[in-house]
Design a protein around this motif. Sequence first.
Motif, PDB file in Angstrom:
ATOM      1  N   LEU A 138     -14.734  -5.993   2.200  1.00 52.49           N
ATOM      2  CA  LEU A 138     -14.975  -5.011   1.253  1.00 52.49           C
ATOM      3  C   LEU A 138     -16.288  -4.836  -0.007  1.00 52.49           C
ATOM      4  O   LEU A 138     -17.102  -3.779  -0.352  1.00 52.49           O
ATOM      5  CB  LEU A 138     -14.027  -5.008   0.146  1.00 52.49           C
ATOM      6  N   THR A 197      -4.179   1.580  -3.671  1.00 48.54           N
ATOM      7  CA  THR A 197      -3.740   0.918  -4.202  1.00 48.54           C
ATOM      8  C   THR A 197      -3.434   1.052  -6.057  1.00 48.54           C
ATOM      9  O   THR A 197      -3.325   0.652  -6.298  1.00 48.54           O
ATOM     10  CB  THR A 197      -4.093  -1.122  -3.963  1.00 48.54           C
ATOM     11  N   MET A 222      -7.205   1.470   8.081  1.00 48.00           N
ATOM     12  CA  MET A 222      -7.295   0.981   6.688  1.00 48.00           C
ATOM     13  C   MET A 222      -8.440  -0.599   6.614  1.00 48.00           C
ATOM     14  O   MET A 222      -8.894  -0.802   5.425  1.00 48.00           O
ATOM     15  CB  MET A 222      -5.473   0.901   5.925  1.00 48.00           C
ATOM     16  N   LEU A 223      -7.938  -0.862   8.234  1.00 46.81           N
ATOM     17  CA  LEU A 223      -8.921  -2.356   8.128  1.00 46.81           C
ATOM     18  C   LEU A 223     -10.007  -2.051   8.141  1.00 46.81           C
ATOM     19  O   LEU A 223     -10.953  -1.159   9.368  1.00 46.81           O
ATOM     20  CB  LEU A 223      -8.675  -3.114   9.270  1.00 46.81           C
ATOM     21  N   PHE A 280      -8.423  -8.064  -0.563  1.00 47.30           N
ATOM     22  CA  PHE A 280      -8.282  -7.021   0.019  1.00 47.30           C
ATOM     23  C   PHE A 280      -9.669  -7.035   0.336  1.00 47.30           C
ATOM     24  O   PHE A 280     -10.178  -5.842   0.531  1.00 47.30           O
ATOM     25  CB  PHE A 280      -8.253  -5.604  -1.311  1.00 47.30           C
ATOM     26  N   ARG A 292     -10.681  -7.414   3.432  1.00 48.85           N
ATOM     27  CA  ARG A 292     -10.671  -6.623   5.036  1.00 48.85           C
ATOM     28  C   ARG A 292     -10.272  -5.420   4.931  1.00 48.85           C
ATOM     29  O   ARG A 292     -10.321  -4.554   5.425  1.00 48.85           O
ATOM     30  CB  ARG A 292      -9.350  -7.619   5.459  1.00 48.85           C
ATOM     31  N   TYR A 293     -10.031  -4.407   3.833  1.00 51.07           N
ATOM     32  CA  TYR A 293      -9.617  -3.306   3.693  1.00 51.07           C
ATOM     33  C   TYR A 293     -11.132  -2.709   3.104  1.00 51.07           C
ATOM     34  O   TYR A 293     -11.814  -2.653   2.401  1.00 51.07           O
ATOM     35  CB  TYR A 293      -8.840  -3.227   2.670  1.00 51.07           C
ATOM     36  N   PHE A 339       0.995  -1.496   0.361  1.00 54.48           N
ATOM     37  CA  PHE A 339      -0.086   0.374  -0.430  1.00 54.48           C
ATOM     38  C   PHE A 339       0.803   1.286   0.116  1.00 54.48           C
ATOM     39  O   PHE A 339       1.437   1.375   0.410  1.00 54.48           O
ATOM     40  CB  PHE A 339      -0.838  -0.391   1.629  1.00 54.48           C
ATOM     41  N   ALA A 344      -8.797   2.493   0.770  1.00 57.12           N
ATOM     42  CA  ALA A 344      -7.169   1.877   0.945  1.00 57.12           C
ATOM     43  C   ALA A 344      -7.215   0.571  -0.803  1.00 57.12           C
ATOM     44  O   ALA A 344      -6.609   0.732  -0.407  1.00 57.12           O
ATOM     45  CB  ALA A 344      -6.881   0.963   2.653  1.00 57.12           C
ATOM     46  N   VAL A 345      -8.469   0.506  -0.831  1.00 58.14           N
ATOM     47  CA  VAL A 345      -8.202  -0.011  -2.008  1.00 58.14           C
ATOM     48  C   VAL A 345      -7.564   0.890  -3.601  1.00 58.14           C
ATOM     49  O   VAL A 345      -7.096   0.757  -4.315  1.00 58.14           O
ATOM     50  CB  VAL A 345      -8.944  -0.536  -1.962  1.00 58.14           C
ATOM     51  N   MET A 397      -2.803   1.019   9.772  1.00 56.08           N
ATOM     52  CA  MET A 397      -3.827  -0.601   9.287  1.00 56.08           C
ATOM     53  C   MET A 397      -4.623  -0.016  10.223  1.00 56.08           C
ATOM     54  O   MET A 397      -5.709  -1.020   9.337  1.00 56.08           O
ATOM     55  CB  MET A 397      -2.866  -1.677   9.947  1.00 56.08           C
TER      56      MET A 397
END
Length: 291
Positions: free
Chosen positions: A98, A135, A90-91, A124, A126-127, A4, A131-132, A87
């Motif tokens: 997601l 990326t 982001m989580l 992804f 759990r993100y 990330f 945050a995705v 984190m």
Amino acid sequence: MVKFLSPFIFFCFFLSLFSTFANAEVGLWKVEKGQKTSYLFGTVHVGDKQMQGLPVKVKTAIKNSDKVMVEVNLEALSPLAIQQRSMPFMLLKGNQTLASQLSPEVYNKLKAYFAAKQIDIALFERYAPWAVMVTMLQLEYQKLGFTDKNGIDKQVIAFANESNIAVDEFETLEYQLEMFSQLSVHSNDMLKETFAQMADLNTYFLDLVAAWRSGDLKKLSHYYNVSFSDDKYGQLAEQLMIIERNNNWIEILKEQLPNTSLFVAVGALHLVEQYGLIAQLKAEGYTITPL
């Protein structure tokens, strides 16, 4: 696992593959009032190898300053510290995934995007959607040869450190992470807009970089206005990412500028329009002169 990118890089400019940064007439302004002279520098957060090396006028301005101010000084943190502090933001919480944060239409489009790159979207799950999105943008920048390693902010900080000039920050990493978390209320619109921007990436940044390199405030204002849609997501993004931050920074500058010569290096879109740093500093009685 895809690495990330630091979240603050999301809102950035793109630098032309054909530009030579060291010879560019980049936007640098002198800020004057009373006995102190400071500098305002609009930056870009990613770049390629051709961007290595700050222009002489930028180096001179840094050396003539008591302190450098940047948005956030990630260079003062280790990669492990950045990861540990990022984190929790982001989580996703609890049993959220997601897929549960997005409409089937947007999720399937996202799944197809990663599948085309031979990346399993399960990585992804759990993100948070933002945050995705970061990326995705990182992947597109890297494809064009641009990373944060050659970003202007990092070069400014590195030169200040080499010159024994103090480096301070306007905000913390946590502040920026929380900003992105607040945008999650419009995750579907966020990703739809991201896909639309990526589809026109090559034509978008070529003209944008010309505006940045020449310090063309009129053209930068144009790109400011097209960067934010009129829907609820666009309005919230502008409020959180530009207006509130600029207003916070101006309060800090009002306190420090009378007694300290500052070199202020922030993303170029923070300089323009009604709430831009240039207009707000002028309203405080400062003379702003392009260099």
